[in-house]
Design a protein around this motif. Structure first.
Motif, short mmCIF file in Angstrom:
data_model
loop_
_atom_site.label_atom_id
_atom_site.label_comp_id
_atom_site.label_asym_id
_atom_site.label_seq_id
_atom_site.Cartn_x
_atom_site.Cartn_y
_atom_site.Cartn_z
N ILE A 175 29.71 -12.25 86.10
CA ILE A 175 28.26 -12.29 86.24
C ILE A 175 27.72 -10.87 86.26
N LYS A 217 24.06 -10.35 89.58
CA LYS A 217 24.38 -11.29 90.65
C LYS A 217 23.15 -11.71 91.45
N TYR A 237 21.41 -14.31 89.39
CA TYR A 237 22.25 -15.52 89.43
C TYR A 237 21.99 -16.31 90.71
N GLU A 238 22.03 -15.61 91.84
CA GLU A 238 21.80 -16.27 93.13
C GLU A 238 20.40 -16.87 93.23
N ARG A 263 20.35 -20.03 91.20
CA ARG A 263 21.08 -21.09 91.90
C ARG A 263 20.23 -21.66 93.04
N LYS A 311 25.42 -23.81 87.78
CA LYS A 311 26.19 -22.57 87.75
C LYS A 311 26.26 -22.02 86.33
N SER A 342 22.76 -20.70 85.19
CA SER A 342 22.46 -19.49 85.95
C SER A 342 23.26 -18.30 85.41
N ALA A 343 24.53 -18.54 85.11
CA ALA A 343 25.38 -17.47 84.57
C ALA A 343 24.90 -17.05 83.19
N SER A 381 21.55 -15.06 83.60
CA SER A 381 21.72 -13.75 84.25
C SER A 381 22.54 -12.80 83.38
N ASN A 382 23.44 -13.32 82.58
CA ASN A 382 24.22 -12.47 81.69
C ASN A 382 23.43 -12.08 80.44
#
Length: 83
Positions: A10, A13, A16-17, A20, A26, A29-30, A33-34
């Protein structure tokens, strides 16, 4: 979920959080965020305005933007920036 490390794959992060916490899966979100992580960290990608609609559409597809097939370039940019 705060305090739990999502792993080294990730790039952003915090984002991502936050995703979520909003209820995103998951995987989604990954992916989000990526896909935006390189731009936030000063990657070599150009500004959206310098890209073709097809390139922006591809980014929207990676971010799983709903309704992207009918969006204009301007709408795709807006959706990506506000996703």
């Amino acid at each position: 979920m705060p305090g739990k490390d999502p792993g080294p794959q990730i790039k952003d992060k915090d984002q991502y959080e936050a995703l979520r916490d909003k209820g995103y899966s998951k995987q989604k979100s990954a992916r989000i965020s990526n896909s935006k992580g390189a731009e936030k960290r000063g990657g070599s990608s150009d500004d959206y305005a310098d890209r073709t609609r097809e390139e922006i559409y591809s980014e929207a597809k990676k971010a799983d933007i709903k309704g992207r097939s009918t969006m204009t370039k301007k709408e795709l940019i807006h959706a990506l920036r506000n996703n």
